[in-house]
Write a protein that holds these residues in place. Sequence first.
Motif, short mmCIF file in Angstrom:
data_model
loop_
_atom_site.label_atom_id
_atom_site.label_comp_id
_atom_site.label_asym_id
_atom_site.label_seq_id
_atom_site.Cartn_x
_atom_site.Cartn_y
_atom_site.Cartn_z
N GLY A 59 57.88 6.14 -32.51
CA GLY A 59 56.55 6.22 -32.57
C GLY A 59 56.03 6.52 -34.01
N ILE A 60 57.04 7.20 -35.13
CA ILE A 60 56.48 7.59 -36.34
C ILE A 60 56.18 6.22 -37.01
CG2 ILE A 60 57.05 8.76 -38.41
CD1 ILE A 60 56.63 10.62 -36.34
N GLY A 61 56.92 5.17 -37.00
CA GLY A 61 56.57 3.79 -37.61
C GLY A 61 55.50 3.01 -37.07
N LEU A 62 55.20 3.50 -35.87
CA LEU A 62 53.84 3.04 -35.09
C LEU A 62 52.78 3.96 -35.55
CD1 LEU A 62 52.95 0.76 -33.06
CD2 LEU A 62 53.28 2.40 -31.18
N VAL A 63 52.80 5.15 -35.87
CA VAL A 63 51.65 5.78 -36.23
C VAL A 63 51.32 5.31 -37.59
CG1 VAL A 63 51.08 8.15 -36.93
CG2 VAL A 63 52.07 7.87 -34.80
N GLU A 64 52.49 5.08 -38.40
CA GLU A 64 52.14 4.52 -39.75
C GLU A 64 51.45 3.42 -39.86
OE1 GLU A 64 56.08 4.46 -41.43
OE2 GLU A 64 55.84 6.73 -41.96
N ILE A 105 49.51 2.14 -37.42
CA ILE A 105 48.08 2.41 -36.99
C ILE A 105 47.19 2.98 -38.40
CG2 ILE A 105 46.59 3.55 -35.48
CD1 ILE A 105 48.92 3.54 -33.20
N ALA A 106 47.70 3.70 -38.99
CA ALA A 106 46.87 4.46 -39.98
C ALA A 106 46.74 3.45 -41.11
CB ALA A 106 47.67 5.54 -40.65
N ALA A 107 47.62 2.45 -41.42
CA ALA A 107 47.64 1.52 -42.49
C ALA A 107 46.51 0.49 -42.03
CB ALA A 107 48.79 0.99 -42.66
N ARG A 108 46.52 0.15 -40.68
CA ARG A 108 45.50 -0.96 -40.18
C ARG A 108 44.26 -0.40 -39.97
NH1 ARG A 108 46.26 -6.28 -38.94
NH2 ARG A 108 44.68 -7.13 -37.33
N VAL A 146 49.77 12.02 -30.75
CA VAL A 146 50.98 11.58 -30.65
C VAL A 146 51.08 12.75 -29.56
CG1 VAL A 146 53.34 11.98 -31.03
CG2 VAL A 146 51.88 11.17 -32.75
N HIS A 147 51.68 12.09 -28.24
CA HIS A 147 51.90 12.83 -27.01
C HIS A 147 53.24 12.45 -26.62
CE1 HIS A 147 50.87 13.21 -22.32
NE2 HIS A 147 50.80 14.51 -23.03
N SER A 148 54.27 13.54 -26.80
CA SER A 148 55.76 12.88 -26.33
C SER A 148 56.18 14.26 -25.83
CB SER A 148 56.24 12.64 -27.64
OG SER A 148 57.57 12.51 -27.51
N ARG A 149 57.50 13.74 -25.28
CA ARG A 149 58.38 14.90 -24.71
C ARG A 149 59.35 15.34 -25.87
NH1 ARG A 149 57.97 15.37 -19.26
NH2 ARG A 149 57.33 13.37 -18.13
N PHE A 150 59.27 14.56 -27.01
CA PHE A 150 60.16 14.94 -27.91
C PHE A 150 59.54 15.44 -29.29
CE2 PHE A 150 61.54 11.04 -25.80
CZ PHE A 150 63.08 11.33 -25.43
N CYS A 151 58.43 16.53 -28.85
CA CYS A 151 57.77 17.32 -29.73
C CYS A 151 58.44 18.32 -30.12
CB CYS A 151 56.38 17.48 -28.95
SG CYS A 151 55.06 16.35 -29.13
N ILE A 161 51.99 14.01 -38.35
CA ILE A 161 50.76 14.16 -38.98
C ILE A 161 50.88 13.60 -40.18
CG2 ILE A 161 49.24 16.20 -39.86
CD1 ILE A 161 49.04 15.85 -36.75
N LYS A 162 51.91 13.58 -41.04
CA LYS A 162 51.99 13.21 -42.33
C LYS A 162 51.80 11.75 -42.42
CE LYS A 162 54.55 16.74 -45.08
NZ LYS A 162 55.87 16.86 -45.55
N SER A 163 52.43 10.98 -41.22
CA SER A 163 52.26 9.74 -41.19
C SER A 163 51.03 9.00 -40.57
CB SER A 163 53.29 9.05 -39.97
OG SER A 163 54.49 9.59 -40.27
N GLY A 164 49.93 10.04 -40.33
CA GLY A 164 48.69 9.47 -39.97
C GLY A 164 48.23 10.03 -38.51
#
Length: 190
Positions: free
Chosen positions: A77-82, A84-87, A95-100, A109-112
């Motif tokens: 998901g981090i790559g996906l967040v990046e 989204i932020a780029a486009r 980010v809504h995850s069980r792996f928080c 947050i740093k990824s966007g």
Amino acid sequence: MTSADLIHSSGHPATARQNAVLIADAEVGTASPLVESLIGKGLHVCLADTADAARRHLRERTISFAIVELVFDDGDGIGLVEAIAARYPRCRTLVHSRFCNLSNAVKAIKSGGSDVLPKPTDVDFLIGVLLNKDLRQPTFRSSFPAPGNVRQEHIRDVYRSCGANVARAARQLSMHRRTLQRLLKRTPLL
């Protein structure tokens, strides 16, 4: 047609194009209360159950909001967040995850990402954070769990995942074994 290709709309084409929400989460389906609530608020909802499907939605549609899980079978998901932020730099990404955990939240947050929330979270609270609503209202304050309850739930989850082995759970929690034993004695429902 898979759930990754389904697109839901409130029926308002002009509004839908301006307020599209991408939900990239394999656990969220078409009958989810989250999807129904977003559609009820007049938002256009795009569902993706894989990272590849989410990237396809990003290429094909303009989105204003995104809800992203951190772990997918075909990527993270981090790559996906990046992506989204780029486009879409003005897109509000939650980010809504069980792996928080702290390190994942910082990476997101740093990824966007705009915000990070652990699962499970109340649907109204989740939508309030996504749409940047005033969360000081009493209805939102009561829906967020108390820090002590979150701590107890985390300890219980780690204890169970370690097969009720106190020593192993204490190592995973970076806690002294006797401290964990005392906590377990005080709250036997752990």
